[in-house]
Design an enzyme around this catalytic site. Structure first.
Site, PDB file in Angstrom:
ATOM      1  N   SER A 365       0.864  -1.176   0.000  1.00 36.18           N
ATOM      2  CA  SER A 365       0.000   0.000   0.000  1.00 36.18           C
ATOM      3  C   SER A 365       0.902   1.228   0.000  1.00 36.18           C
ATOM      4  O   SER A 365       1.752   1.378   0.875  1.00 36.18           O
ATOM      5  CB  SER A 365      -0.905   0.018   1.237  1.00 36.18           C
ATOM      6  N   ARG A 366       0.728   2.090  -0.993  1.00 31.44           N
ATOM      7  CA  ARG A 366       1.635   3.233  -1.124  1.00 31.44           C
ATOM      8  C   ARG A 366       1.323   4.352  -0.133  1.00 31.44           C
ATOM      9  O   ARG A 366       2.047   5.344  -0.083  1.00 31.44           O
ATOM     10  CB  ARG A 366       1.574   3.761  -2.563  1.00 31.44           C
ATOM     11  N   VAL A 367       0.231   4.224   0.619  1.00 26.74           N
ATOM     12  CA  VAL A 367      -0.039   5.226   1.666  1.00 26.74           C
ATOM     13  C   VAL A 367       0.297   4.671   3.051  1.00 26.74           C
ATOM     14  O   VAL A 367       0.444   5.415   4.001  1.00 26.74           O
ATOM     15  CB  VAL A 367      -1.514   5.674   1.622  1.00 26.74           C
TER      16      VAL A 367
END
Length: 501
Positions: A365-367
């Site tokens: 997950s890039r967040v």
């Protein structure tokens, strides 16, 4: 004839001439001269627009997609069997729109917003275009608010934020749809309106999903947009855009939205079929050159709006089905590059009983921490790295005849975490309970229990937390474990461990 009568006749003629409309409305009328496979060619083209709706004499609905010099290629959306060659066709000067409003909640509709559930008519005066430009970058803010799925492997390791686009990907029969449905079920009481878009799915599968949502009262905040496997390719192509328009309405009118696209690989196949019938030149894997744009203009409509627009959001969970684990194929690589993270579900894990079969080593997950509360970040920040080391060490240990004691202890410890991440379908675990379970593992408490007893410990532990509500309520309110509650949590963990030794 007297002059009076003559004057009256002249006056009547002048009145008639004055009332004649010398500027009649010009209608753009064409004729069908080719028909086949939900595609038609229409001659007599004048001033037609791309994606414009037109009317047949038989009241069928269709949309103009290919604009040639002397004719138009059109895609027919419904009532194909009633159309015949040389039928008259009239332009409407309207683009394709679908109905939106609260009246759609609890309903099952097709790609045009028509009801499929045999219930009452959907009455609304509000319509949104199916193709809409995504929210401007200056109207957005960064993703920072968690969309809780209550699935342990996701909330702890690959968290999803409101406004994010998180891809769910792998082969068939690995539980991709189940992850999405569990996420819908766990949005109850959270001011999130959900839209489930079924593209090219079997009828029995969608019926079962609908019954599960009804049984758990999730249809109170859910819309199902349905394009069966037997539906024309045009309806399968259109379904995600129609569902997105419905979800956007709620985002722009005071609610958070979640949309599931199940699945976009079938939409790409439908678009390929349409494009080949429209005589568009094929490219890689016979897909047309604009297939990337097909998905990018859809997924870019997901957004977290800024505070001036009340910070509402539209979160997208697209699903992609691969063939024999081939994530390097055209459509998977396209959608991976558009989304903000991927959840990989692995066949081997599923078959070995690790459910949900989320490959926590490949999933990302890039967040990440931006979509987690402080308490979860504190207990899970090294977890993904630890599990990656476990996979490498477990693979190595298969070929090692003798392992030292510290390595064996590490393997046993990580086996307990893998056991802790198992979760039955329709068995949600709140984030506050997840934090407490992860705390027990991170602080070496679970090493005192046999691996086979982890599931029993977990059930007893959650029951004990329900009795001791102050710990859960503190985490829910403060978003962290306070010192006084941490002492109570330690005592509670030790008490439950004594019962499970």
């Amino acid at each position: 004839m007297s002059n009076d009568i003559l004057n009256k006749i002249i006056k009547d003629i002048e009145t008639k001439i004055d009332s004649v409309d010398v500027t009649p409305e010009i209608e753009n009328i064409w004729e069908v001269f080719y028909l086949g496979d939900s595609i038609a060619k229409v001659s007599g083209l004048k001033n037609v627009s791309y994606n414009e709706l037109v009317e047949f004499e038989s009241w069928a609905t269709w949309v103009a997609l290919n604009l040639e010099e002397h004719f138009v290629w059109v895609v027919i959306l419904n009532m194909f069997s009633k159309i015949h060659e040389w039928e008259k066709v009239k332009a409407t000067w309207k683009i394709l729109e679908v109905p939106v409003w609260e009246a759609l909640i609890w309903r099952v509709v097709d790609s045009l917003g028509n009801p499929l559930d045999w219930l009452w008519e959907i009455k609304t005066d509000t319509f949104y275009p199916v193709e809409r430009v995504a929210s401007w970058v200056m109207t957005r803010k960064s993703v920072h608010e968690p969309l809780e799925t209550w699935i342990k492997a996701i909330d702890a390791l690959v968290p999803i934020g409101r406004g994010q686009r998180e891809l769910i990907i792998w082969d068939r029969q690995t539980g991709k749809t189940q992850v999405a449905i569990d996420t819908i079920l766990n949005q109850k009481w959270k001011w999130v309106t959900c839209v489930y878009v079924a593209i090219g799915q079997k009828e029995w599968k969608v019926s079962r999903i609908m019954e599960e949502l009804k049984k758990r009262w999730a249809m109170e905040y859910t819309i199902i947009v349905l394009a069966w496997a037997s539906s024309p390719a045009s309806m399968q192509y259109l379904a995600p855009y129609s569902g997105c328009a419905m979800a956007e309405f709620f985002m722009l009118n005071g609610k958070h939205s979640l949309i599931i696209y199940d699945d976009l690989s079938k939409q790409a196949n439908a678009y390929r079929e349409m494009s080949l019938l429209l005589r568009r030149p094929p490219g890689r894997e016979a897909y047309p050159w604009d297939v990337f744009y097909l998905h990018s203009r859809l997924l870019e409509r997901s957004a977290k709006l800024n505070d001036s627009l009340w910070a509402w959001s539209l979160t997208a969970l697209p699903i992609i089905e691969t063939q024999a684990w081939d994530v390097s194929a055209y459509i998977p690589t396209n959608v991976i590059s558009i989304t903000d993270g991927q959840i990989f579900l692995e066949s081997d894990l599923f078959n070995s009983g690790q459910k949900p079969a989320i490959n926590v080593w490949l999933s990302v997950s890039r967040v990440w921490g931006s979509a987690q509360i402080k308490a979860m970040k504190k207990v899970a920040w090294t977890l993904k790295l630890d599990l990656a080391q476990y996979r490498e060490l477990a693979a190595f240990s298969q070929f090692a005849s003798d392992l030292d004691e510290s390595t064996r202890n590490q393997l046993e410890r990580w086996k307990r975490m893998m056991e802790l991440l198992k979760q039955w379908v329709y068995a949600p675990v709140s984030v506050s309970k997840q934090v407490c379970a992860m705390y027990a593992w991170a602080n070496w408490y679970l090493d005192k229990i046999e691996v086979s007893k982890i599931a029993k410990f977990e059930d007893d532990f959650y029951a004990a937390l329900d009795d001791e509500r102050t710990i859960i309520e503190s985490i829910d309110q403060e978003k962290l474990i306070k010192e006084d509650k941490e002492e109570k949590l330690k005592k509670l963990i030790e008490k439950v461990i004594e019962l499970n030794k």
